[in-house]
Design a protein around this motif. Structure first.
Motif, PDB file in Angstrom:
ATOM      1  N   SER A 215     -13.140 -62.542   9.484  1.00 44.16           N
ATOM      2  CA  SER A 215     -12.843 -61.602  10.567  1.00 44.16           C
ATOM      3  C   SER A 215     -12.449 -62.507  11.776  1.00 44.16           C
ATOM      4  O   SER A 215     -11.470 -62.020  12.432  1.00 44.16           O
ATOM      5  N   LEU A 216     -12.964 -63.555  11.739  1.00 47.26           N
ATOM      6  CA  LEU A 216     -12.385 -64.571  12.986  1.00 47.26           C
ATOM      7  C   LEU A 216     -10.948 -65.005  12.692  1.00 47.26           C
ATOM      8  O   LEU A 216     -10.328 -65.014  13.687  1.00 47.26           O
ATOM      9  N   ARG A 217     -10.472 -65.067  11.284  1.00 49.72           N
ATOM     10  CA  ARG A 217      -9.079 -65.364  11.048  1.00 49.72           C
ATOM     11  C   ARG A 217      -8.226 -64.211  11.465  1.00 49.72           C
ATOM     12  O   ARG A 217      -7.211 -64.490  12.094  1.00 49.72           O
ATOM     13  N   ILE A 218      -8.921 -62.962  10.993  1.00 51.61           N
ATOM     14  CA  ILE A 218      -7.867 -61.768  11.412  1.00 51.61           C
ATOM     15  C   ILE A 218      -8.031 -61.667  12.967  1.00 51.61           C
ATOM     16  O   ILE A 218      -6.973 -61.135  13.411  1.00 51.61           O
ATOM     17  N   LEU A 219      -8.901 -61.897  13.517  1.00 47.00           N
ATOM     18  CA  LEU A 219      -9.130 -61.561  15.031  1.00 47.00           C
ATOM     19  C   LEU A 219      -7.963 -62.671  15.679  1.00 47.00           C
ATOM     20  O   LEU A 219      -7.409 -62.194  16.602  1.00 47.00           O
ATOM     21  N   GLU A 220      -8.054 -63.735  15.021  1.00 44.34           N
ATOM     22  CA  GLU A 220      -7.149 -64.767  15.802  1.00 44.34           C
ATOM     23  C   GLU A 220      -5.822 -64.405  15.557  1.00 44.34           C
ATOM     24  O   GLU A 220      -4.911 -64.526  16.507  1.00 44.34           O
ATOM     25  N   MET A 221      -5.612 -63.882  14.498  1.00 45.32           N
ATOM     26  CA  MET A 221      -3.947 -63.361  14.351  1.00 45.32           C
ATOM     27  C   MET A 221      -3.791 -62.306  14.938  1.00 45.32           C
ATOM     28  O   MET A 221      -2.476 -62.076  15.583  1.00 45.32           O
ATOM     29  N   ILE A 222      -4.731 -61.256  15.454  1.00 47.31           N
ATOM     30  CA  ILE A 222      -4.414 -60.263  16.188  1.00 47.31           C
ATOM     31  C   ILE A 222      -4.121 -60.766  17.594  1.00 47.31           C
ATOM     32  O   ILE A 222      -3.345 -60.370  18.405  1.00 47.31           O
ATOM     33  N   GLY A 223      -5.117 -61.618  18.014  1.00 44.04           N
ATOM     34  CA  GLY A 223      -4.992 -62.301  19.383  1.00 44.04           C
ATOM     35  C   GLY A 223      -3.832 -62.917  19.450  1.00 44.04           C
ATOM     36  O   GLY A 223      -2.972 -62.628  20.727  1.00 44.04           O
ATOM     37  N   GLU A 224      -3.062 -63.677  18.789  1.00 43.00           N
ATOM     38  CA  GLU A 224      -1.970 -64.355  18.726  1.00 43.00           C
ATOM     39  C   GLU A 224      -0.523 -63.300  18.911  1.00 43.00           C
ATOM     40  O   GLU A 224       0.153 -63.350  19.514  1.00 43.00           O
ATOM     41  N   GLY A 225      -0.831 -62.049  18.046  1.00 43.11           N
ATOM     42  CA  GLY A 225       0.388 -61.302  18.031  1.00 43.11           C
ATOM     43  C   GLY A 225      -0.019 -60.514  19.405  1.00 43.11           C
ATOM     44  O   GLY A 225       1.312 -60.257  19.913  1.00 43.11           O
ATOM     45  N   LEU A 226      -0.943 -60.494  20.143  1.00 40.02           N
ATOM     46  CA  LEU A 226      -0.894 -59.632  21.393  1.00 40.02           C
ATOM     47  C   LEU A 226      -0.659 -60.685  22.351  1.00 40.02           C
ATOM     48  O   LEU A 226      -0.257 -60.293  23.438  1.00 40.02           O
ATOM     49  N   GLY A 227      -0.522 -62.083  22.280  1.00 35.55           N
ATOM     50  CA  GLY A 227      -0.186 -63.053  23.157  1.00 35.55           C
ATOM     51  C   GLY A 227      -1.474 -63.570  24.013  1.00 35.55           C
ATOM     52  O   GLY A 227      -1.310 -63.852  25.048  1.00 35.55           O
ATOM     53  N   LEU A 228      -2.677 -63.328  23.275  1.00 39.74           N
ATOM     54  CA  LEU A 228      -3.779 -63.848  23.937  1.00 39.74           C
ATOM     55  C   LEU A 228      -3.922 -65.337  23.868  1.00 39.74           C
ATOM     56  O   LEU A 228      -3.243 -66.025  22.983  1.00 39.74           O
ATOM     57  N   GLU A 229      -4.890 -65.989  24.623  1.00 34.22           N
ATOM     58  CA  GLU A 229      -4.936 -67.293  24.419  1.00 34.22           C
ATOM     59  C   GLU A 229      -5.763 -67.808  23.198  1.00 34.22           C
ATOM     60  O   GLU A 229      -6.365 -66.738  22.767  1.00 34.22           O
ATOM     61  N   PRO A 230      -5.585 -68.547  22.439  1.00 31.50           N
ATOM     62  CA  PRO A 230      -6.116 -69.027  21.301  1.00 31.50           C
ATOM     63  C   PRO A 230      -7.672 -68.976  21.357  1.00 31.50           C
ATOM     64  O   PRO A 230      -8.274 -69.413  22.424  1.00 31.50           O
ATOM     65  N   GLY A 231      -8.376 -68.377  20.419  1.00 33.23           N
ATOM     66  CA  GLY A 231      -9.970 -68.514  20.728  1.00 33.23           C
ATOM     67  C   GLY A 231     -10.336 -67.209  21.313  1.00 33.23           C
ATOM     68  O   GLY A 231     -11.674 -67.298  21.710  1.00 33.23           O
ATOM     69  N   TYR A 232      -9.650 -66.420  21.692  1.00 29.86           N
ATOM     70  CA  TYR A 232      -9.836 -65.463  22.670  1.00 29.86           C
ATOM     71  C   TYR A 232     -11.137 -64.870  22.283  1.00 29.86           C
ATOM     72  O   TYR A 232     -12.185 -64.344  22.920  1.00 29.86           O
ATOM     73  N   PHE A 233     -11.413 -64.174  20.709  1.00 27.74           N
ATOM     74  CA  PHE A 233     -12.388 -63.730  20.389  1.00 27.74           C
ATOM     75  C   PHE A 233     -13.728 -64.249  20.133  1.00 27.74           C
ATOM     76  O   PHE A 233     -14.610 -63.738  19.671  1.00 27.74           O
ATOM     77  N   ASN A 234     -13.621 -65.549  19.860  1.00 25.02           N
ATOM     78  CA  ASN A 234     -14.506 -66.421  19.447  1.00 25.02           C
ATOM     79  C   ASN A 234     -15.854 -66.285  20.046  1.00 25.02           C
ATOM     80  O   ASN A 234     -16.899 -66.033  19.340  1.00 25.02           O
ATOM     81  N   ASP A 235     -16.213 -66.336  21.151  1.00 23.68           N
ATOM     82  CA  ASP A 235     -17.294 -66.306  21.859  1.00 23.68           C
ATOM     83  C   ASP A 235     -17.786 -64.890  22.340  1.00 23.68           C
ATOM     84  O   ASP A 235     -18.953 -64.612  22.753  1.00 23.68           O
ATOM     85  N   ILE A 236     -16.922 -63.734  22.088  1.00 23.14           N
ATOM     86  CA  ILE A 236     -17.357 -62.450  22.602  1.00 23.14           C
ATOM     87  C   ILE A 236     -17.497 -61.465  21.408  1.00 23.14           C
ATOM     88  O   ILE A 236     -17.884 -60.443  21.510  1.00 23.14           O
TER      89      ILE A 236
END
Ligand code: OGA
Ligand code: NI
Length: 338
Positions: free
Chosen positions: A165-186
């Motif tokens: 799920s972290l891998r998928i969240l990271e890809m979604i984050g990158e696709g949206l243009g969010l900073e790397p690791g955006y979802f890691n702590d939240i």
């Protein structure tokens, strides 16, 4: 010998779903019923191969915008871990004795029910087991201890779900243009909700799960060989096909908010079948309870104002009665224990 056999048979036959007609309590109103059950499997449903050399970010983004759903294959979760988890859950749902438990109060840290009802009081055609999963080490001992292998097998499954799920969240984050690791702590793999949908004498009257959206960032569903999941696409219900070693991933309401509406959390439901049993394991990757969710700053500007109000996830769950408040109640159990 003969007596023993009779006893087991009687127990099996007395399970709630071994009926000739659908009991009144399970019959939905006309408008909630599945209507047309004869819908084809959707052949354009996005299937994303995570082992492709080019990272499949565009495909994930496109699927999340157009369907709010996709399936992932070659995702790296060992097949054995998935099959073990499915089997131990099937064993749990097959234990005849637990039928007597009925609705288990929150105090145990898990909830099993075979008669959960919707707002209108109509029962869903399913059995369900829910428990919290984060932090994993604290939660494990609060899960069912029968079958004996349950805790170890499900913990191993959830560790894999965490990675994927972290891998998928990271890809979604990158696709949206969010900073790397955006979802890691939240984000956390917060809740497991497993379902057993037995055959039903009349699927036109019943539902395994009523149309709903998930209150998650993303949800990962493993359904093995079963069918029955439908999603609403352009105003029509379409069937999600069975790919036995895939995970179904869907965008939840909180991801829709983070993306400021770019990604879509859409309605889905489970229909029943006269001859097939469906088993599914849904894992909800949610914001941590104290996290305040609002559109990501980089996605909000003058031409694209925020479409959503900021709200703490705990408040959201409470106000929307998401999961019937189970997550908040279960979290209190964990707080008491630790
Ligand atoms: C859910 C859900 C689908 C399924 O638990 O929110 O949509 O296949 N589950 O059981
Ligand atoms: Ni759902």
């Amino acid at each position: 010998m003969c007596d023993h056999y009779m006893e087991i048979k009687e127990e099996k036959d007395s399970r709630w779903f071994n009926v000739e007609y659908v009991p009144q309590d399970y019959i939905f109103s006309q408008e909630d019923r599945p209507q047309n059950l004869d819908v084809p499997v959707c052949d354009s449903f996005p299937v994303i191969d995570l082992a492709k050399p080019i990272r499949p970010i565009e495909a994930i983004l496109k699927a999340s915008q157009e369907f709010g759903f996709f399936q992932v294959i070659n995702h790296g979760v060992p097949e054995k871990t998935m099959i073990d988890a499915m089997n131990v859950l099937k064993e749990f749902f097959n234990m005849p004795s637990k039928e007597a438990i009925g609705y288990v109060p929150h105090a145990k840290g898990w909830i099993y029910t075979n008669n959960d009802h919707t707002k209108d009081g109509v029962y869903l055609w399913r059995e369900n087991l829910k428990h919290l999963c984060h932090p994993l080490e604290e939660c494990i001992q609060l899960w069912p201890d029968k079958p004996a292998r349950y805790q170890d097998i499900i913990a191993a499954y959830l560790l894999e779900i965490q990675k994927l799920s972290l891998r998928i969240l990271e890809m979604i984050g990158e696709g949206l243009g969010l900073e790397p690791g955006y979802f890691n702590d939240i984000s956390e793999v917060q809740l497991l909700s497993s379902n057993f949908y037995p055959p039903c004498p009349d699927p036109s009257l019943t539902l395994g799960i009523l149309a709903h959206q998930d209150p998650s960032f993303i949800t990962l569903v493993y359904q093995g060989d079963s069918t029955g999941l439908q999603i609403l696409k352009d105003g029509r219900w379409i069937n999600v096909g069975a790919i036995s070693d895939a995970f179904i991933v869907n965008i939840g309401n909180q991801m829709e908010v983070i993306s400021n509406g770019k990604l879509r959390s859409i309605d889905h439901r489970v229909v029943t079948s006269t001859h097939e049993t469906r088993s599914s394991i849904a894992t909800f990757v949610n914001p941590s309870f104290d996290c305040v969710i609002e559109p990501a700053k980089v996605l909000v500007n003058e031409s694209e104002p925020s479409h959503y109000k900021a709200i703490q996830y705990k408040e959201y769950v409470h106000h929307n009665n998401a999961f019937g408040d189970y997550t908040v109640a279960l979290q209190n159990v964990i707080k008491l224990e630790s």
